[in-house]
Design a protein around this motif. Structure first.
Motif, PDB file in Angstrom:
ATOM      1  N   ASP A  80     -15.644 -27.000   1.972  1.00 18.58           N
ATOM      2  CA  ASP A  80     -15.103 -27.067   3.321  1.00 18.58           C
ATOM      3  C   ASP A  80     -15.978 -26.242   4.253  1.00 18.58           C
ATOM      4  O   ASP A  80     -16.747 -25.379   3.808  1.00 18.58           O
ATOM      5  CB  ASP A  80     -13.660 -26.541   3.355  1.00 18.58           C
ATOM      6  N   GLY A  81     -15.847 -26.493   5.542  1.00 21.67           N
ATOM      7  CA  GLY A  81     -16.554 -25.718   6.545  1.00 21.67           C
ATOM      8  C   GLY A  81     -15.934 -25.945   7.904  1.00 21.67           C
ATOM      9  O   GLY A  81     -15.548 -27.066   8.242  1.00 21.67           O
ATOM     10  N   MET A 107      -5.246 -28.788  -4.233  1.00 21.04           N
ATOM     11  CA  MET A 107      -6.489 -28.479  -3.533  1.00 21.04           C
ATOM     12  C   MET A 107      -6.302 -28.601  -2.025  1.00 21.04           C
ATOM     13  O   MET A 107      -6.790 -27.765  -1.251  1.00 21.04           O
ATOM     14  CB  MET A 107      -7.601 -29.420  -4.001  1.00 21.04           C
ATOM     15  N   GLY A 108      -5.568 -29.636  -1.605  1.00 21.14           N
ATOM     16  CA  GLY A 108      -5.295 -29.791  -0.181  1.00 21.14           C
ATOM     17  C   GLY A 108      -4.491 -28.634   0.377  1.00 21.14           C
ATOM     18  O   GLY A 108      -4.749 -28.171   1.498  1.00 21.14           O
ATOM     19  N   ILE A 112      -5.727 -26.062   3.371  1.00 22.81           N
ATOM     20  CA  ILE A 112      -4.896 -25.883   4.559  1.00 22.81           C
ATOM     21  C   ILE A 112      -4.554 -24.413   4.748  1.00 22.81           C
ATOM     22  O   ILE A 112      -4.565 -23.889   5.871  1.00 22.81           O
ATOM     23  CB  ILE A 112      -3.614 -26.735   4.451  1.00 22.81           C
ATOM     24  N   ALA A 113      -4.255 -23.717   3.648  1.00 22.27           N
ATOM     25  CA  ALA A 113      -3.922 -22.295   3.737  1.00 22.27           C
ATOM     26  C   ALA A 113      -5.094 -21.496   4.301  1.00 22.27           C
ATOM     27  O   ALA A 113      -4.921 -20.637   5.170  1.00 22.27           O
ATOM     28  CB  ALA A 113      -3.520 -21.760   2.364  1.00 22.27           C
ATOM     29  N   LEU A 114      -6.310 -21.760   3.828  1.00 22.45           N
ATOM     30  CA  LEU A 114      -7.489 -21.042   4.320  1.00 22.45           C
ATOM     31  C   LEU A 114      -7.730 -21.328   5.798  1.00 22.45           C
ATOM     32  O   LEU A 114      -8.014 -20.420   6.583  1.00 22.45           O
ATOM     33  CB  LEU A 114      -8.717 -21.443   3.504  1.00 22.45           C
ATOM     34  N   ALA A 119      -7.182 -19.844  11.551  1.00 22.82           N
ATOM     35  CA  ALA A 119      -6.714 -20.252  12.879  1.00 22.82           C
ATOM     36  C   ALA A 119      -5.902 -19.162  13.563  1.00 22.82           C
ATOM     37  O   ALA A 119      -5.783 -19.144  14.798  1.00 22.82           O
ATOM     38  CB  ALA A 119      -5.885 -21.528  12.768  1.00 22.82           C
ATOM     39  N   MET A 120      -5.349 -18.233  12.784  1.00 22.30           N
ATOM     40  CA  MET A 120      -4.579 -17.134  13.363  1.00 22.30           C
ATOM     41  C   MET A 120      -5.481 -16.015  13.885  1.00 22.30           C
ATOM     42  O   MET A 120      -4.986 -15.012  14.383  1.00 22.30           O
ATOM     43  CB  MET A 120      -3.604 -16.573  12.323  1.00 22.30           C
TER      44      MET A 120
END
Length: 290
Positions: A80-81, A107-108, A112-114, A119-120
């Protein structure tokens, strides 16, 4: 008077053929069910991987994912990036314990958690892994995931990485020096979702000249033909020999190492190819996405 003994009637050729036909039909049905699960897992896997990756002036990125050689162990690896709130770029590669549809779905959740933590406003790789671990550990799911998270700052050409039970990033410079961004056993940290309250140490690496760096899963560098350390050395040599190559070419060559290991797991690799700070000092446009 002697008792009479009944003897089982010998199976006729027709009986044997009928039994064989029933067994064949059962096996075919089980194979079709397994094939359907594998196809679903691979579709989920590829559908959840990003269609674009962030880049910056002087930085080029390429990624590859390959299902397991035996067609069964699918669904755990990802790359991901995305851009962080301060204008830096983040990249991650990871591996979910287990395979098939459940691993692909989990995995999804990890990805999403990362992204949600980032995003916070978090930009520190260690803090992002820590908070994501807290979220995932609170979910009632027996699976866990290893992960390496990298933050690249295009203004200083520095890289900060943190690892959750995962393989370190491999690098090579234009002067022929290559190696692995390593951590001590105490610094690596446990995989995500194993235990709450984990901390993840951050290691800094600075790009001082053109080179390449690869994030990868153990399916790329470990298999029955040679151990992890030898696989990492192979990748380092690939990067050193192709340091000036296009990252798409480098990503393909790194994935060829996975074939040499004789691996049975799926595999993912993400390659960063960079020109170095001096080559880009006159071009400081904001990072973008391609």
């Amino acid at each position: 008077m002697e008792g009479r003994h009944r003897h089982a009637r010998p199976a006729s050729a027709d009986d044997l053929l009928s039994q064989l036909g029933q067994l064949t039909a059962r096996v075919r049905e089980e194979v079709e069910v397994q094939r359907a699960r594998v196809e679903l897992a691979e579709a989920l896997q590829r559908g959840m991987l990003p269609s674009t990756l962030p880049t910056a002036p002087g930085l080029r990125v390429a990624a590859r994912y390959a299902p397991a050689r035996n067609g069964l162990d699918i669904g755990g690896d990802w790359y991901d990036g995305f851009l962080l709130s301060d204008g830096t770029l983040s990249f991650s590669v990871g591996d979910v314990q287990g395979h098939d549809v459940e691993a692909a779905a989990y995995m999804g959740q990890v990805r999403i958690a990362l992204r949600a933590v980032a995003a916070m406003g978090s930009t520190d790789p260690g803090e992002i892994l820590h908070t994501a671990n807290e979220l995932l550990a609170a979910i009632d799911n027996p699976l866990f995931a290893t992960c390496v998270f990298l933050r690249f700052d295009p203004r200083t050409w520095s890289v900060h990485t943190a690892r959750a039970g995962h393989t370190g990033a491999v690098w090579a410079r234009a002067d022929g020096v290559c190696g692995v961004i390593d951590h001590t056993a105490e610094e690596i940290g446990l995989p995500l979702a194993v235990l709450e309250g984990q901390t993840y140490t951050v290691t800094e690496y600075r790009f001082t000249q053109p080179g390449a760096l690869a994030l990868l899963t153990d399916g790329v560098v470990e298999g029955p033909r040679f151990p992890l350390e030898q696989g990492l050395d192979q990748v380092a040599q690939v990067l050193r020999e192709g340091v000036h190559e296009d990252p798409e070419v480098l990503a393909d060559r790194v994935m060829e190492v996975a074939e040499q290991t004789g691996h049975t797991d799926d595999a993912a690799v993400l390659v960063l190819s960079y020109d170095g700070p001096e080559a880009c000092q006159t071009d400081r446009a904001a990072p973008g996405v391609v």
